[in-house]
Write an enzyme that holds these catalytic residues in place. Structure first.
Site, PDB file in Angstrom:
ATOM      1  N   GLY A 127       6.638  17.086 -15.836  1.00 11.76           N
ATOM      2  CA  GLY A 127       6.482  15.791 -15.534  1.00 11.76           C
ATOM      3  C   GLY A 127       7.097  14.820 -16.907  1.00 11.76           C
ATOM      4  O   GLY A 127       7.563  15.337 -17.639  1.00 11.76           O
TER       5      GLY A 127
ATOM      6  N   ILE B  70       5.121  13.811 -19.360  1.00 11.40           N
ATOM      7  CA  ILE B  70       4.921  14.136 -20.686  1.00 11.40           C
ATOM      8  C   ILE B  70       5.527  15.471 -20.974  1.00 11.40           C
ATOM      9  O   ILE B  70       5.915  15.992 -22.126  1.00 11.40           O
ATOM     10  CB  ILE B  70       3.274  14.530 -20.631  1.00 11.40           C
ATOM     11  CG1 ILE B  70       2.547  13.149 -20.635  1.00 11.40           C
ATOM     12  CG2 ILE B  70       2.873  14.903 -22.187  1.00 11.40           C
ATOM     13  CD1 ILE B  70       1.047  13.442 -20.398  1.00 11.40           C
TER      14      ILE B  70
ATOM     15  N   ARG C 138       7.045  22.478  -9.627  1.00 15.24           N
ATOM     16  CA  ARG C 138       7.387  22.594  -7.978  1.00 15.24           C
ATOM     17  C   ARG C 138       8.724  22.550  -7.733  1.00 15.24           C
ATOM     18  O   ARG C 138       9.109  23.175  -6.616  1.00 15.24           O
ATOM     19  CB  ARG C 138       6.676  21.476  -7.643  1.00 15.24           C
ATOM     20  CG  ARG C 138       5.325  21.451  -7.406  1.00 15.24           C
ATOM     21  CD  ARG C 138       4.500  20.533  -6.334  1.00 15.24           C
ATOM     22  NE  ARG C 138       4.865  19.174  -6.766  1.00 15.24           N
ATOM     23  CZ  ARG C 138       4.074  18.006  -6.918  1.00 15.24           C
ATOM     24  NH1 ARG C 138       3.182  18.154  -5.989  1.00 15.24           N
ATOM     25  NH2 ARG C 138       4.380  16.786  -7.414  1.00 15.24           N
TER      26      ARG C 138
ATOM     27  N   ARG D 105      -5.115  20.228 -18.641  1.00 18.22           N
ATOM     28  CA  ARG D 105      -6.527  20.422 -18.030  1.00 18.22           C
ATOM     29  C   ARG D 105      -6.872  21.786 -18.273  1.00 18.22           C
ATOM     30  O   ARG D 105      -6.321  22.920 -17.972  1.00 18.22           O
ATOM     31  CB  ARG D 105      -6.559  20.307 -16.615  1.00 18.22           C
ATOM     32  CG  ARG D 105      -6.579  18.594 -16.573  1.00 18.22           C
ATOM     33  CD  ARG D 105      -7.783  17.921 -16.760  1.00 18.22           C
ATOM     34  NE  ARG D 105      -7.834  16.336 -16.530  1.00 18.22           N
ATOM     35  CZ  ARG D 105      -7.122  15.464 -17.402  1.00 18.22           C
ATOM     36  NH1 ARG D 105      -6.921  15.790 -18.361  1.00 18.22           N
ATOM     37  NH2 ARG D 105      -7.238  14.160 -17.049  1.00 18.22           N
TER      38      ARG D 105
ATOM     39  N   GLU E 218     -15.904  20.795 -20.336  1.00 20.32           N
ATOM     40  CA  GLU E 218     -16.127  20.145 -21.745  1.00 20.32           C
ATOM     41  C   GLU E 218     -17.089  18.993 -21.761  1.00 20.32           C
ATOM     42  O   GLU E 218     -17.477  18.507 -20.817  1.00 20.32           O
ATOM     43  CB  GLU E 218     -14.743  19.066 -21.870  1.00 20.32           C
ATOM     44  CG  GLU E 218     -13.443  20.261 -22.188  1.00 20.32           C
ATOM     45  CD  GLU E 218     -12.404  19.054 -21.886  1.00 20.32           C
ATOM     46  OE1 GLU E 218     -12.323  17.828 -22.032  1.00 20.32           O
ATOM     47  OE2 GLU E 218     -10.865  19.442 -21.923  1.00 20.32           O
TER      48      GLU E 218
ATOM     49  N   HIS F 200     -10.095  17.490 -26.904  1.00 13.98           N
ATOM     50  CA  HIS F 200      -9.242  16.821 -25.912  1.00 13.98           C
ATOM     51  C   HIS F 200      -8.856  15.612 -26.634  1.00 13.98           C
ATOM     52  O   HIS F 200      -9.457  14.529 -26.338  1.00 13.98           O
ATOM     53  CB  HIS F 200     -10.268  16.538 -24.846  1.00 13.98           C
ATOM     54  CG  HIS F 200      -9.618  15.979 -23.611  1.00 13.98           C
ATOM     55  ND1 HIS F 200     -10.020  16.426 -22.372  1.00 13.98           N
ATOM     56  CD2 HIS F 200      -8.263  15.240 -23.435  1.00 13.98           C
ATOM     57  CE1 HIS F 200      -9.383  15.633 -21.353  1.00 13.98           C
ATOM     58  NE2 HIS F 200      -8.302  15.132 -22.059  1.00 13.98           N
TER      59      HIS F 200
HETATM   60  C1  8YV Z   1      -8.511  11.167 -22.082  1.00  9.80           C
HETATM   61  C2  8YV Z   1      -6.964  12.281 -20.336  1.00  9.80           C
HETATM   62  O1  8YV Z   1      -9.639  12.277 -21.906  1.00  9.80           O
HETATM   63  O2  8YV Z   1      -5.258  10.745 -19.720  1.00  9.80           O
HETATM   64  C3  8YV Z   1      -5.927  11.699 -19.507  1.00  9.80           C
HETATM   65  O3  8YV Z   1      -5.627  12.369 -18.431  1.00  9.80           O
HETATM   66  O4  8YV Z   1      -7.543  13.290 -20.070  1.00  9.80           O
HETATM   67  C4  8YV Z   1      -7.248  11.523 -21.507  1.00  9.80           C
HETATM   68  O5  8YV Z   1      -6.436  10.746 -21.843  1.00  9.80           O
HETATM   69  C5  8YV Z   1      -9.560  10.130 -21.278  1.00  9.80           C
HETATM   70  O6  8YV Z   1      -9.226   9.782 -20.038  1.00  9.80           O
HETATM   71  C6  8YV Z   1      -9.363   8.844 -22.432  1.00  9.80           C
HETATM   72  O7  8YV Z   1     -10.487   7.999 -21.980  1.00  9.80           O
END
Ligand code: 8YV
Length: 313
Positions: free
Chosen positions: A152, A154, A174, A230, A259, A277
């Site tokens: 995607g 990123i 996919r 994730r 986590e 994270h």
């Molecule tokens: C953070 C994230 O964990 O963007 C996401 O999906 O997992 C992270 O950027 C978080 O949401 C920051 O507040």
């Protein structure tokens, strides 16, 4: 400026004080504890503000009859009950793109640290061992075959940043996106073909445990794994077994099951690099994410339009 002080939001989790101040200047934030104390408050809530690493329980959404928008501070929406939101006509917004660079930087940084054993090298120097013996040789990134799982926004950013390191890139997802990089429709085949597997697929039911024992076995004892997506995308028990038994070479992990109370089996392993994270955790990126989350709320309550709604494919 207080454009709509009458709007009540339910806030899940905490934000840094400067972000909280901005939210509080424009909205009235209630907590789940406020609703427990006074259940009647639920009727007035029109928005939920949350962070992507926290769950928005379906049962909570069910308690909010006037809910219009769930705005998450993050790109992920795997912990938001999307089908319930769709059924109820609740718009869900996230913060895409503004965090691509930060996540990609962390990915490249932890990959290099893993291969060159930088945390171990730092400890080696601090513990005064340098004078006694040479630090063991490690392995180069240059020349390696890298597979990206989930190409995607990123994933593409990571691929572009890795190209100058002189790696051969392939990807699994996919569909074939007809790019310069090779597409591999079978994940285990990709894992077999590469030295390094980078996991950047979104979380959720479709990707749960897609990196399983079979994929890890295909990656093999010379294979490295990086996860900036994730924890749920990898079968963590299979991963821990593979790391303990040396059936993969090692892993750099920024995300985990459960986590922050992660499995202590990780702590005794020398072939993992663990980060808490941190993907989006730079000051610049977090400020941009908060801004976009707030802008989504502002435009929604002003004009009924969200800037970056989650559109399901
Ligand atoms: C953070 C994230 O964990 O963007 C996401 O999906 O997992 C992270 O950027 C978080 O949401 C920051 O507040």
């Amino acid at each position: 400026m207080s454009a709509q002080p009458q709007v009540d939001l339910l806030q899940i989790g905490a934000f840094p004080s400067e972000v909280q101040a901005q939210i509080d200047a424009e909205f009235r934030c209630l907590s789940v504890a406020d609703l427990e104390r006074d259940p009647a408050l639920a009727a007035g809530i029109r928005g939920v503000v949350t962070r992507s690493n926290l769950e928005v329980p379906a049962a909570l959404v069910e308690r909010l009859p006037g809910l219009e928008i769930i705005a998450t501070n993050g790109v992920g929406y795997d912990l938001i009950p999307l089908s319930l939101a769709a059924r109820r006509g609740i718009v869900v917004t996230n913060t895409p793109d503004v965090l691509n660079a930060a996540v990609a930087e962390l990915c490249v940084g932890t990959l290099l640290s893993l291969l060159r054993r930088l945390p171990q090298a730092d400890r080696f120097v601090r513990e005064g061992r340098w004078a006694g013996t040479a630090f063991p040789l490690s392995t180069s990134l240059a020349g390696k075959h890298v597979g990206i799982v989930g190409l995607g926004r990123i994933g593409k950013d990571i691929a572009r940043r890795l190209e100058p390191f002189g790696v051969a890139l392939a990807y699994h997802g996919r569909s074939d996106q007809n790019l310069a990089w090779r597409y591999e429709p079978d994940l285990a085949t990709l894992a077999r073909d590469v030295d390094i597997l980078i996991v950047v697929a979104p979380g959720g039911v479709e990707t749960t445990h897609m990196v399983d024992a079979r994929v890890l076995a295909a990656l093999g004892p010379q294979g490295w794994l990086v996860n900036v997506a994730r924890g749920s995308v990898i079968d963590q028990r299979a991963l821990l077994d593979a790391l303990e038994q040396g059936t993969i070479a090692g892993a750099a992990l920024d995300v985990f099951d459960n986590e922050p109370a992660i499995d202590p089996r990780f702590f005794t392993l020398d072939n993992v690099m663990l980060t808490p994270h941190l993907g989006s955790a730079t000051r610049e990126t977090r400020a941009a994410m908060a801004q976009l989350m707030l802008d989504n709320l502002r435009t929604w309550f002003k004009s009924g339009r969200a800037l970056t709604p989650v559109v399901l494919k």
